[in-house]
Write a protein that holds these residues in place. Structure first.
Motif, mmCIF file in Angstrom:
data_model
loop_
_atom_site.group_PDB
_atom_site.id
_atom_site.type_symbol
_atom_site.label_atom_id
_atom_site.label_comp_id
_atom_site.label_asym_id
_atom_site.label_seq_id
_atom_site.Cartn_x
_atom_site.Cartn_y
_atom_site.Cartn_z
ATOM 1 N N ARG A 24 44.426 -32.372 -40.119
ATOM 2 C CA ARG A 24 45.731 -32.787 -40.816
ATOM 3 C C ARG A 24 46.945 -32.257 -39.607
ATOM 4 O O ARG A 24 47.799 -32.962 -39.671
ATOM 5 C CB ARG A 24 45.916 -32.484 -42.119
ATOM 6 N N PRO A 29 46.126 -37.490 -36.774
ATOM 7 C CA PRO A 29 44.763 -37.144 -37.556
ATOM 8 C C PRO A 29 44.020 -38.672 -37.861
ATOM 9 O O PRO A 29 44.617 -39.608 -38.159
ATOM 10 C CB PRO A 29 45.404 -36.265 -38.638
ATOM 11 N N VAL A 34 39.352 -37.208 -42.123
ATOM 12 C CA VAL A 34 39.919 -36.752 -43.211
ATOM 13 C C VAL A 34 39.243 -36.967 -44.583
ATOM 14 O O VAL A 34 38.903 -36.259 -45.319
ATOM 15 C CB VAL A 34 41.535 -37.209 -43.485
#
Length: 60
Positions: A24, A29, A34
């Motif tokens: 992050r 990102p 994620v």
């Protein structure tokens, strides 16, 4: 045995939290990375809950 497993799962969860924080903090990102990390963290949380339930059931 369950104490060792719990500690190992908590350690992996902490490593995943660090990886998530690192991803992050990148300029751009990756949403896929994620999401993958979050999925793994959730799986570990589920395993910890299941382990806790088994431990409590056998303690009775």
């Amino acid at each position: 045995m369950s104490i060792v497993l719990e500690r190992r799962l908590r350690g992996v969860h902490a490593l995943l939290e660090m990886a998530l924080r690192d991803e992050r903090s990148r300029p751009r990102p990756s949403d896929l990375v994620v999401a993958g990390i979050k999925k793994k963290k959730l799986s570990i949380k589920d395993q910890l809950l299941a382990l806790d339930r088994r431990t409590r059931a056998t303690a009775r």
